[in-house]
Design a protein around this motif. Structure first.
Motif, PDB file in Angstrom:
ATOM      1  N   VAL A 178       0.823  -1.216   0.000  1.00  0.00           N
ATOM      2  CA  VAL A 178       0.000   0.000   0.000  1.00  0.00           C
ATOM      3  C   VAL A 178       0.857   1.267   0.000  1.00  0.00           C
ATOM      4  O   VAL A 178       0.591   2.217  -0.760  1.00  0.00           O
ATOM      5  N   ALA A 179       1.883   1.315   0.841  1.00  0.00           N
ATOM      6  CA  ALA A 179       2.653   2.547   1.034  1.00  0.00           C
ATOM      7  C   ALA A 179       3.161   3.158  -0.280  1.00  0.00           C
ATOM      8  O   ALA A 179       3.014   4.372  -0.495  1.00  0.00           O
ATOM      9  N   ASN A 190      13.490  12.942   9.818  1.00  0.00           N
ATOM     10  CA  ASN A 190      14.208  12.641   8.585  1.00  0.00           C
ATOM     11  C   ASN A 190      14.661  11.187   8.548  1.00  0.00           C
ATOM     12  O   ASN A 190      14.671  10.557   7.486  1.00  0.00           O
ATOM     13  N   GLN A 191      15.017  10.648   9.717  1.00  0.00           N
ATOM     14  CA  GLN A 191      15.415   9.252   9.775  1.00  0.00           C
ATOM     15  C   GLN A 191      14.255   8.334   9.407  1.00  0.00           C
ATOM     16  O   GLN A 191      14.420   7.355   8.670  1.00  0.00           O
ATOM     17  N   SER A 192      13.070   8.659   9.913  1.00  0.00           N
ATOM     18  CA  SER A 192      11.884   7.878   9.568  1.00  0.00           C
ATOM     19  C   SER A 192      11.626   7.931   8.059  1.00  0.00           C
ATOM     20  O   SER A 192      11.295   6.917   7.433  1.00  0.00           O
ATOM     21  N   VAL A 196      11.426   4.752   5.579  1.00  0.00           N
ATOM     22  CA  VAL A 196      10.236   4.459   4.775  1.00  0.00           C
ATOM     23  C   VAL A 196      10.627   4.258   3.313  1.00  0.00           C
ATOM     24  O   VAL A 196      10.125   3.355   2.631  1.00  0.00           O
ATOM     25  N   ILE A 197      11.528   5.094   2.821  1.00  0.00           N
ATOM     26  CA  ILE A 197      12.009   4.942   1.448  1.00  0.00           C
ATOM     27  C   ILE A 197      12.683   3.579   1.269  1.00  0.00           C
ATOM     28  O   ILE A 197      12.430   2.861   0.296  1.00  0.00           O
ATOM     29  N   LYS A 198      13.517   3.220   2.236  1.00  0.00           N
ATOM     30  CA  LYS A 198      14.279   1.976   2.135  1.00  0.00           C
ATOM     31  C   LYS A 198      13.412   0.743   2.343  1.00  0.00           C
ATOM     32  O   LYS A 198      13.485  -0.223   1.564  1.00  0.00           O
ATOM     33  N   GLU A 199      12.593   0.760   3.388  1.00  0.00           N
ATOM     34  CA  GLU A 199      11.852  -0.443   3.776  1.00  0.00           C
ATOM     35  C   GLU A 199      10.576  -0.641   2.959  1.00  0.00           C
ATOM     36  O   GLU A 199      10.199  -1.769   2.656  1.00  0.00           O
ATOM     37  N   PHE A 200       9.889   0.474   2.624  1.00  0.00           N
ATOM     38  CA  PHE A 200       8.607   0.382   1.927  1.00  0.00           C
ATOM     39  C   PHE A 200       8.713   0.748   0.449  1.00  0.00           C
ATOM     40  O   PHE A 200       7.697   0.745  -0.255  1.00  0.00           O
TER      41      PHE A 200
END
Length: 412
Positions: A178-179, A190-192, A196-200
């Motif tokens: 979905v993401a 910024n870390q989140s 999100v870019i990396k994991e999702f």
């Protein structure tokens, strides 16, 4: 603007999401917007001028394992969403984000209320992909739960525990699908955002960073509250590896050698037969560590204010409300810089490495021995919160993003 805030569960006493929802909704209200909160149970504690629309679920997550099987009702056979939730929980999964999406989509289709924008609080359910075709939608992802999953797998002691955590995190398959398809996403650090870019696998152009606020009126200096000498406070869901509590507990025996009156108060709950309780018993610390759950914000303020030091030993945080709230109360803070914590605490807290019990014990003993250092971190911690973490400023940035998404929706 008429805004609907969606949240699959919004516990007002524990976890960051209920706190986030309460204060974001109030800040948006104070900017002159009309705000409804559309939530599954447990329901949030909201300002009286904010309408709460309840989306009931079976809420089986709150039940003990022995009661879940007996919760079955024949009516579940006539309601596919209820049946999915019951079967999902019974098989060790966590279906609430998915079933909340089904229920809230049904509610929105049947409701006569028209929202200018909907904002999802990390359900990341399949239903959002249909909802955003009809109404402008923005989603907050506090952090990818893949981080929790990986840390729990690392901590698993046997194949049964690994199987259990894999089953529970099965909803991640949905969230990963979905993401990347969502139109606009907000992250609280910024870390989140990077994670999100990396994991999702989300395109960076869809992501914005808006730091959360801290409730500076509630969490403030309470110098009239007497300090308990050598009292340490931490916020941690005790048996969740992500929070790093075991490293703080392992640090305590060394601290007690120099400061035998030291105690640790944990804002959170420990499972009766969980690993944390076993660790405490093994180290003989039963009389030194206490757990405090289902606390109001005022209760938490009093617990902070009666402590000499706060410690956040987390292995990862998307943001870190516990750190910000302690600093707002003027409590000298020792913290890791894991995840988004470094963006919350900056240089206004004592930095320690994660997973390092020795570093924690040395930092605690150093602060106990140095009243000038405690006074310094009391002052700079509060100053940082006042300067950087006002909810009204956060809400203004949210509104800018909301307006951009509404304009994009109209043009498409």
């Amino acid at each position: 603007m008429k805004i609907g805030l969606l949240s699959y569960r919004s516990n007002p006493f524990s976890g960051g999401q209920g706190i986030y929802l309460k204060h974001l909704s109030l800040a948006l209200l104070n900017l002159g917007h009309e705000v409804d909160v559309i939530s599954g149970p447990p329901y949030p504690d909201l300002h009286e001028d904010i309408k709460l629309i309840k989306i009931p679920s079976l809420n089986l997550f709150e039940l003990e394992d022995s009661l879940r099987l007996r919760s079955f009702r024949s009516r579940f056979l006539l309601n596919p969403t209820d049946l999915i939730e019951w079967l999902g929980i019974l098989s060790g999964g966590f279906p609430e984000p998915y079933t909340f999406g089904r229920r809230v989509e049904k509610y929105l289709k049947e409701s006569s209320i028209e929202y200018d924008l909907l904002h999802d609080n990390q359900s990341l359910s399949y239903a959002l992909l249909d909802i955003q075709k009809r109404t402008p939608l923005v989603t907050t992802i506090h952090h990818p739960i893949t981080k929790d999953h990986k840390l729990e797998l690392e901590s698993a002691k046997n194949w049964k525990q690994r199987l259990s955590t894999n089953r529970w995190h099965n909803f991640l398959k949905m969230q990963k699908k979905v993401a990347p398809e969502l139109n606009r996403i907000i992250c609280p650090s910024n870390q989140s955002k990077e994670d999100v870019i990396k994991e999702f696998k989300v395109n960076s152009s869809k992501l914005e960073v808006v730091l959360n606020g801290i409730d500076l009126e509630t969490f403030n200096l309470k110098d009239h509250i007497e300090k308990t000498p050598f009292k340490v406070v931490t916020t941690a869901s005790a048996d969740i590896p992500l929070k790093g509590l075991r490293y703080l507990i392992n640090a305590l025996p060394s601290v007690l050698q120099d400061y035998p009156k030291c105690t640790l108060s944990v804002i959170g709950r420990a499972k009766a037969n969980g690993e944390t309780k076993k660790q405490i018993k093994r180290l003989g610390l039963e009389s030194k560590i206490s757990f405090h759950s289902e606390l109001s914000e005022q209760d938490i303020v009093e617990l902070y204010s009666s402590s000499e030091i706060a410690v956040i030993p987390s292995l990862y945080e998307g943001f870190g409300f516990g750190a910000g709230e302690a600093m707002a109360c003027g409590i000298p803070l020792i913290s890791t810089h894991s995840g988004g914590l470094k963006e919350v605490v900056g240089e206004a807290a004592i930095k320690v490495k994660s997973r390092d019990s020795e570093a924690l014990s040395l930092a605690i003993k150093d602060l106990f021995s140095n009243s000038d250092k405690r006074a310094y971190y009391k002052r700079v911690g509060r100053e940082r919160m006042e300067k950087e973490f006002q909810w009204l400023n956060s809400a203004k940035k949210y509104v800018e993003i909301f307006e951009e998404e509404i304009d994009r929706f109209k043009t498409n």
